[in-house]
Design a protein around this motif. Structure first.
Motif, PDB file in Angstrom:
ATOM      1  N   TYR A 166       0.926   4.024  -3.028  1.00  0.00           N
ATOM      2  CA  TYR A 166       1.081   5.328  -2.509  1.00  0.00           C
ATOM      3  C   TYR A 166       2.312   6.025  -2.730  1.00  0.00           C
ATOM      4  O   TYR A 166       1.799   7.133  -3.621  1.00  0.00           O
ATOM      5  CB  TYR A 166       0.932   5.270  -0.903  1.00  0.00           C
ATOM      6  CG  TYR A 166       0.015   6.952  -0.845  1.00  0.00           C
ATOM      7  CD1 TYR A 166      -0.804   7.261  -0.753  1.00  0.00           C
ATOM      8  CD2 TYR A 166       1.954   7.434  -0.066  1.00  0.00           C
ATOM      9  CE1 TYR A 166      -0.426   8.901  -0.007  1.00  0.00           C
ATOM     10  CE2 TYR A 166       1.611   9.153   0.787  1.00  0.00           C
ATOM     11  CZ  TYR A 166       0.071   9.469   0.296  1.00  0.00           C
ATOM     12  OH  TYR A 166       0.581  10.762   0.992  1.00  0.00           O
ATOM     13  N   ILE A 207       0.208   7.888  -6.202  1.00  0.00           N
ATOM     14  CA  ILE A 207      -0.453   9.003  -5.489  1.00  0.00           C
ATOM     15  C   ILE A 207      -0.019  10.124  -5.106  1.00  0.00           C
ATOM     16  O   ILE A 207      -0.496  11.300  -5.725  1.00  0.00           O
ATOM     17  CB  ILE A 207      -1.164   8.173  -4.074  1.00  0.00           C
ATOM     18  CG1 ILE A 207      -2.115   7.239  -4.213  1.00  0.00           C
ATOM     19  CG2 ILE A 207      -2.469   9.349  -3.681  1.00  0.00           C
ATOM     20  CD1 ILE A 207      -3.385   7.026  -5.571  1.00  0.00           C
ATOM     21  N   VAL A 261      -7.993   5.556  -6.671  1.00  0.00           N
ATOM     22  CA  VAL A 261      -7.529   6.295  -5.663  1.00  0.00           C
ATOM     23  C   VAL A 261      -8.303   6.516  -4.570  1.00  0.00           C
ATOM     24  O   VAL A 261      -8.338   5.937  -3.117  1.00  0.00           O
ATOM     25  CB  VAL A 261      -7.818   7.558  -6.025  1.00  0.00           C
ATOM     26  CG1 VAL A 261      -7.342   8.692  -4.477  1.00  0.00           C
ATOM     27  CG2 VAL A 261      -6.924   7.718  -6.641  1.00  0.00           C
ATOM     28  N   LEU A 284      -7.629  10.574  -1.564  1.00  0.00           N
ATOM     29  CA  LEU A 284      -7.503   9.545  -1.459  1.00  0.00           C
ATOM     30  C   LEU A 284      -7.632   9.362   0.106  1.00  0.00           C
ATOM     31  O   LEU A 284      -8.784   8.612   0.471  1.00  0.00           O
ATOM     32  CB  LEU A 284      -5.544   8.883  -1.298  1.00  0.00           C
ATOM     33  CG  LEU A 284      -5.444   7.788  -0.432  1.00  0.00           C
ATOM     34  CD1 LEU A 284      -5.085   6.711  -0.904  1.00  0.00           C
ATOM     35  CD2 LEU A 284      -4.284   8.349   0.482  1.00  0.00           C
ATOM     36  N   ARG A 315      -5.071  13.698  -6.166  1.00  0.00           N
ATOM     37  CA  ARG A 315      -5.148  12.072  -5.720  1.00  0.00           C
ATOM     38  C   ARG A 315      -4.787  12.494  -4.184  1.00  0.00           C
ATOM     39  O   ARG A 315      -5.666  11.223  -3.587  1.00  0.00           O
ATOM     40  CB  ARG A 315      -4.064  11.789  -6.645  1.00  0.00           C
ATOM     41  CG  ARG A 315      -4.687  12.093  -7.813  1.00  0.00           C
ATOM     42  CD  ARG A 315      -2.991  10.817  -8.230  1.00  0.00           C
ATOM     43  NE  ARG A 315      -3.662  10.897  -9.781  1.00  0.00           N
ATOM     44  CZ  ARG A 315      -2.347  10.500 -10.675  1.00  0.00           C
ATOM     45  NH1 ARG A 315      -1.335   9.395 -10.404  1.00  0.00           N
ATOM     46  NH2 ARG A 315      -2.421  10.570 -11.865  1.00  0.00           N
ATOM     47  N   ILE A 316      -3.703  13.384  -3.798  1.00  0.00           N
ATOM     48  CA  ILE A 316      -4.015  12.458  -2.521  1.00  0.00           C
ATOM     49  C   ILE A 316      -5.400  13.195  -1.671  1.00  0.00           C
ATOM     50  O   ILE A 316      -6.285  12.482  -0.824  1.00  0.00           O
ATOM     51  CB  ILE A 316      -2.586  13.605  -2.029  1.00  0.00           C
ATOM     52  CG1 ILE A 316      -1.879  13.604  -2.338  1.00  0.00           C
ATOM     53  CG2 ILE A 316      -3.085  13.362  -0.604  1.00  0.00           C
ATOM     54  CD1 ILE A 316      -0.423  13.806  -1.948  1.00  0.00           C
ATOM     55  N   ILE A 358      -5.813   1.192   2.884  1.00  0.00           N
ATOM     56  CA  ILE A 358      -5.191   1.719   3.646  1.00  0.00           C
ATOM     57  C   ILE A 358      -5.961   1.597   5.283  1.00  0.00           C
ATOM     58  O   ILE A 358      -5.972   1.626   5.982  1.00  0.00           O
ATOM     59  CB  ILE A 358      -4.581   3.215   3.522  1.00  0.00           C
ATOM     60  CG1 ILE A 358      -3.519   2.745   2.556  1.00  0.00           C
ATOM     61  CG2 ILE A 358      -3.975   3.854   4.496  1.00  0.00           C
ATOM     62  CD1 ILE A 358      -3.002   4.249   1.471  1.00  0.00           C
ATOM     63  N   ALA A 370       0.770  -1.320  -0.098  1.00  0.00           N
ATOM     64  CA  ALA A 370      -0.046   0.176   0.177  1.00  0.00           C
ATOM     65  C   ALA A 370       1.143   1.148  -0.053  1.00  0.00           C
ATOM     66  O   ALA A 370       0.371   2.301  -0.752  1.00  0.00           O
ATOM     67  CB  ALA A 370      -1.099   0.147   0.868  1.00  0.00           C
ATOM     68  N   LEU A 403      -7.751   2.461  -2.871  1.00  0.00           N
ATOM     69  CA  LEU A 403      -6.476   2.827  -2.066  1.00  0.00           C
ATOM     70  C   LEU A 403      -7.203   3.807  -0.631  1.00  0.00           C
ATOM     71  O   LEU A 403      -6.478   2.884   0.034  1.00  0.00           O
ATOM     72  CB  LEU A 403      -5.763   3.338  -2.796  1.00  0.00           C
ATOM     73  CG  LEU A 403      -4.385   3.215  -1.859  1.00  0.00           C
ATOM     74  CD1 LEU A 403      -4.052   1.078  -1.960  1.00  0.00           C
ATOM     75  CD2 LEU A 403      -3.278   4.119  -2.949  1.00  0.00           C
ATOM     76  N   GLY A 404      -7.788   3.848  -0.670  1.00  0.00           N
ATOM     77  CA  GLY A 404      -7.898   5.158   0.578  1.00  0.00           C
ATOM     78  C   GLY A 404      -8.807   4.116   1.912  1.00  0.00           C
ATOM     79  O   GLY A 404      -8.367   3.555   2.715  1.00  0.00           O
TER      80      GLY A 404
END
Lengths: 773, 257
Positions: free
Chosen positions: B21, B25, B119, B35, B31-32, B126, B17, B122-123
């Motif tokens: 990132y 990302i 994105v 996320l 994108r951040i 994580i 991950a 992934l958020g």
């Protein structure tokens, strides 16, 4: 945020003995703010603390208080407990650790010059468990074992000075010690106390009666090995529950045993003991540190507290306690001690050392109060139960100090004679020995007074066939006794009654084995608790005999004559007291004599008699209320009137103490019949005068203090490998140091920035700061 | 060994991950932000499911062994439902947001829905990984290890791999789910929900670690393949990527062409 953390920490750091007396202004109470904080109201304590306290409260007699008025409180409390349970219910932690809930730690106590007891490092001491059942097993721990340090699970019979010295000599290989209870008690006796108890604080010294000082004549406690007065650098815990001991042994057998002495394979079963103590060196040091903290810091971290509690006292005829007696009022004092101790914190059964004697005195007080002319005797009788006598006479020295300074209603010159009960339950062939002080009898008048005292006792004993009073050789010193503190202040005529002529008959003086069995209090199997409570044991009969002698002697000494033979101590009272104090405190009789808010203080086991810090212990309360109920009168007052009798014209709060007690169950055993008891049973502060005078290095008064701590617990678990763990430990330490350094740096940097801005350049500051740090 | 276990497990669980990132990302601030919003949505879903679980637990009150177990199963199922609901809510939000972005900045292309799906997945991944594993990880620091009650000593390793698979699955579920929403293929939503339920239910048969790890990884591979094709991948592009002929594969592929 800061305030709340420190509050919760302080709550953690002390184990509760009970409610504070509502007298925060009492001298010696260093910070009044603590009084509120220390009240064990769990809903104030919060999740963290209530989780901490669980399991520990058992010894202090905690539990839910379910007053009808406090239901909502209870609900709140249960909610807190639920929350705490959720927070604690980390299932991963439960997979790894087995907490040991029924343990008693050895904690650090300090006096003017020394520290005694034990402590762990701040994050707890971990070691591989090794069970030592016979002395040969020690070899593995001390030299052979490949995985030091070890936590030794020591069989109770091996907990001797010999073995402990061996372990102490190799303390690098010892992480800690868990001691299991020996059953039955060691036949040859076991006393962790010293051979000459309270040496240096009695009446004999090198300048006065030097031939008797330091037990030169003979050692009173011959079996004493002094373990409880040693300082150990590793933690020592007592395992009170046999089931837990077996769980540990099973874990040891499963993981730590290897065939024919080879190194066992990882993972190994290990134990971690937490008992880090905040105080070090001596009372002088720790009290100074506490004082500095409390005078400068907003949230002071007190490191130690003086041992203190309350004496219990009552008078045959009520006197006005707001003043003092006239010089020509005569008072006969009957005294005994309330407390005992053992190697472990708050484990002090003290059956023979204390309980049997104060029960005898309670029974005598009841018998004397029943004499028809008790109220018209020419002299008064005072019953005193001294607290903290184990620790260099805290209670009696305080009472003498208060008497000298006019802070106590009775003055030293009012004392006509002094009768003390020493250990009385283990009499051989009916003999009760009368110990007197040879030094004070060099004075002719005192000699005559003592002669009168002894002959009065002998006359009183003549009517009781189960007790034979015996005189001792004139040149024998007094045993350790409260009388010695009075003799230091004034030549009073006094006698100490005891079952021993020279050294103690008690083989378990101030040890964990000084229990009901030690004084032969046993009950037939298969009886209900209620039947046990009223079953008159032989010990109870014997003690009732002693109580009768005492009561009659006091009656005569107080000037009574006409009803001497009708005074008779009740064996039923004695047996119920014995049962309550030594077997099961939570019984119907104790419940009926206590205040409703104190009923949760009674646990299912015996009461412990270790002196507390600053609040009456459970035992002190029970003795006070037993005395009040045995000598007092039930009077017809409502609850409100009882709690504030000044509104009732016929009652006087200066003469009497009024208590609203739960009362016995009614006929169909559903409700209690509460009532108001009027008595003269009172509490008097038992804090050593050394702390009053701030003479922490005193050699005159007791200077014992108890260190504070944050966390006392023990747990077992498996460890995967030892070396890497140690490595990680050092890494964590390194990180810690680095963190502290960074902190320091940032503080310094801030200061610099604030003070001399130009000097603060990124090129120079780290080195400059490091140099300063 | 505790320190080794700690770092090993931490890198197994969060390494991939973290790599994703860093490589995909961090390059763009937007994108951040997406996320973190995704992670926040997952957190809110956790809050709701824990509220429901807590009230049920207090209502039932009784704390005997089987009932607690049923409560736990119930909690897991409810939590999965709520998570998927929040995924849908997040999709709706992104839909609105991307329209808004277009009106604010008409000259630059707004990120594609495929990219946003990745994105946000992934958020979610994580955050769920952190929440499911951090407590366990802190216990791995010792001094003890698992096993005193006879549990297998590989517990931490198993948890780390399980966390990894859940994190990756969230990424794939995110991609497939958003694609289903875009194309109005509602059955994909159901498949995502069911596979999520299945993986969560597998963790309930806790002593059989090997079995449920293998099953979870099989599901992950299947979902991964599906997500790959859904997001425009093909055998050809995979081949190009593996032969290092298309170095910008991952990032390039995300751009709307």
């Amino acid at each position: 945020m800061v305030a709340s953390t420190s509050a919760s920490l302080r709550i953690d750091s002390r184990k509760f003995h009970g409610y504070e007396l509502p007298a925060p202004g009492a001298p010696g109470h260093r910070d009044g703010a603590r009084v509120g904080l220390e009240r064990p109201l769990p809903e104030k304590v919060g999740i963290e603390a209530s989780a901490q306290l669980r399991g520990k409260m058992a010894t202090a007699g905690g539990g839910c208080v379910a007053d009808p008025g406090s239901r909502s409180l209870l609900r709140l409390l249960s909610f807190c407990v639920l929350l705490a349970g959720l927070c604690e219910g980390n299932s991963v932690e439960r997979k790894i650790y087995i907490p040991l809930n029924k343990t008693a730690p050895c904690v650090r106590l300090l006096n003017a010059t020394h520290q005694i007891g034990c402590q762990s490092s701040i994050s707890g001491d971990t070691g591989v468990i090794h069970v030592v059942e016979k002395e040969e097993d020690l070899q593995w721990v001390l030299t052979d074992g490949p995985n030091p340090p070890y936590v030794v699970l020591l069989e109770g019979t091996l907990f001797t000075r010999d073995v402990m010295e061996k372990l102490k000599g190799r303390s690098g290989r010892i992480a800690g010690l868990a001691v299991s209870l020996a059953k039955p008690s060691p036949a040859s006796g076991f006393s962790p106390s010293v051979q000459c108890p309270n040496d240096g604080f009695g009446v004999y010294s090198n300048s006065y009666g030097s031939q008797f000082a330091h037990c030169r004549a003979f050692q009173w406690n011959k079996v004493g090995d002094g373990l409880a007065y040693e300082d150990f650098s590793f933690p020592i815990f007592l395992l009170e529950d046999e089931n837990e001991t077996n769980v540990i042994k099973q874990c040891y057998r499963d993981h730590n045993l290897s065939p024919n002495g080879s190194a066992p394979a990882f993972p190994l079963c290990a134990m971690q003991l937490f008992s880090h103590m905040h105080a070090v060196v001596s009372t002088v040091t720790c009290m100074r540190r506490s004082l500095i903290q409390s005078s400068f810091s907003i949230s002071p971290e007190i490191v130690c507290d003086p041992l203190s509690d309350y004496n219990v006292w009552s008078l045959l005829k009520p006197i006005n306690t707001s003043g003092t007696l006239e010089p020509d009022d005569r008072v006969v004092v009957a005294a005994t001690r309330l407390d005992s101790r053992s190697f472990f914190w708050n484990v002090a059964p003290g059956a023979e050392s204390a309980v049997a004697s104060f029960i005898t005195q309670l029974a005598a007080a009841e018998a004397l109060q029943k004499a028809p002319d008790a109220a018209t005797l020419p002299r008064n009788v005072m019953f005193v139960f001294f607290q903290g006598e184990t620790f260099d006479y805290i209670g009696s020295s305080r009472m003498v100090y208060d008497m000298e300074n006019g802070k106590f209603p009775v003055q030293l010159e009012n004392i006509d004679s002094f009768v003390e009960l020493g250990q009385v339950a283990l009499r051989n062939s009916l003999e009760l020995w009368m110990h007197t002080d040879p030094m004070s009898q060099k004075n002719e008048t005192v000699l005559n007074q003592v002669e009168v005292l002894l002959s009065t006792l002998e006359q009183s004993g003549a009517g009781v066939p189960t007790v034979v009073l015996r005189r001792l050789n004139q040149s024998q010193p007094l045993p350790p006794s409260s009388l010695q503190r009075f003799l230091r202040a004034r030549n009073v005529s006094g006698v100490v009654l005891a079952d021993h002529s020279d050294s103690f008959h008690n083989l378990y003086y101030q040890s964990i084995y000084d229990t009901a069995e030690n004084i032969n209090v046993t009950y037939p199997a298969g009886q209900s608790p209620e039947e046990d409570l009223n079953f008159v044991t032989d010990t109870a009969k014997a003690l009732a005999g002693v109580a009768t002698v005492l009561a009659r002697a006091l009656y005569r000494l107080a000037g009574g004559a006409s009803f001497n033979d009708t005074i008779q101590a009740d064996p039923h009272t004695v047996t119920r007291l014995l049962y309550g104090f030594l077997v099961r405190a939570n019984n119907s009789w104790f419940q009926s004599i206590l205040r409703p808010d104190l009923r949760s203080y009674l646990g299912d086991g015996p009461l412990q008699h270790y002196i507390a810090v600053s609040s009456p212990t459970n035992a002190t309360y029970v003795v006070q209320y037993a005395l009040a109920n045995l000598t007092g009168k039930v009077i017809d007052l409502t609850r409100e009137q009882c709690q504030d009798p000044s509104q009732v014209p016929t009652e006087n709060k200066d003469l009497y103490e009024y208590t609203w007690v739960q009362g016995p169950l009614n006929a169909n055993e559903t409700d209690r019949l509460p009532r108001c008891v009027r008595s003269t049973a009172r509490l008097a502060r038992a804090l050593s005068p050394a702390f009053e005078l701030k003479q922490w290095g005193s050699t005159e008064y007791s200077t014992w203090t108890e260190s504070r701590w944050k966390d006392i617990r023990a747990r077992i678990f498996l460890i995967a490998s030892k070396e890497l763990e140690a490595e990680f430990g050092s890494m964590a330490e390194l990180l810690d140091v680095a963190g502290k350094g960074l902190n320091q740096l940032s503080v310094e940097a801030n200061l610099q920035e604030w003070r001399l801005k130009p000097a603060f350049s990124p090129h120079c500051w780290p080195r400059a700061c490091l140099q300063r740090a | 060994m505790t320190a080794a276990v700690f770092f090993g497990c931490a890198f197994i669980a969060f390494g991939p991950a973290l790599a994703l990132y860093i490589f995909t990302i961090v390059t763009e601030p937007l994108r951040i932000i997406f996320l973190i919003i995704g992670a926040f949505f997952w957190l809110v879903s956790l809050l709701f499911s824990s509220l429901i679980w807590f009230t049920t637990a207090t209502l039932i009150g009784n704390k005997d062994e089987p009932r607690e177990k049923y409560l736990l199963i119930f909690g897991v199922l409810i939590s999965v439902l709520i998570q998927e609901m929040f995924r849908f809510a997040y999709y709706k939000l992104l839909k609105k947001a991307s329209e808004g972005l277009k009106t604010i900045n008409p000259y630059e292309k707004a990120p594609s829905m495929r990219l946003l799906a990745y994105v946000s997945g992934l958020g979610f991944g994580i955050m769920s990984g952190v929440f499911s594993f951090v407590n366990t990880l802190s216990d791995s620091l010792g001094p003890g290890t698992v096993g005193i009650h006879g549990d297998p000593p590989q517990f931490f390793l198993y948890s780390a791999f399980m966390t990894l698979v859940i994190t990756l699955l969230h990424v794939f579920w995110g991609i497939v789910f958003f694609d289903g929403c875009e194309k109005k293929k509602w059955y994909t939503l159901l498949v995502v929900l069911l596979s999520h339920l299945l993986v969560s239910a597998l963790t309930l048969i806790s002593p059989h670690y090997g079995l449920n790890l293998v099953l979870a990884y099989i599901i992950m591979v299947l979902m991964g393949v599906w997500a790959f094709f859904v997001s425009g991948g093909s055998c050809r592009s995979l081949k190009l990527c593996l032969l290092c002929q298309d170095k910008d594969f991952l990032l390039f592929n995300q751009r709307a062409r």
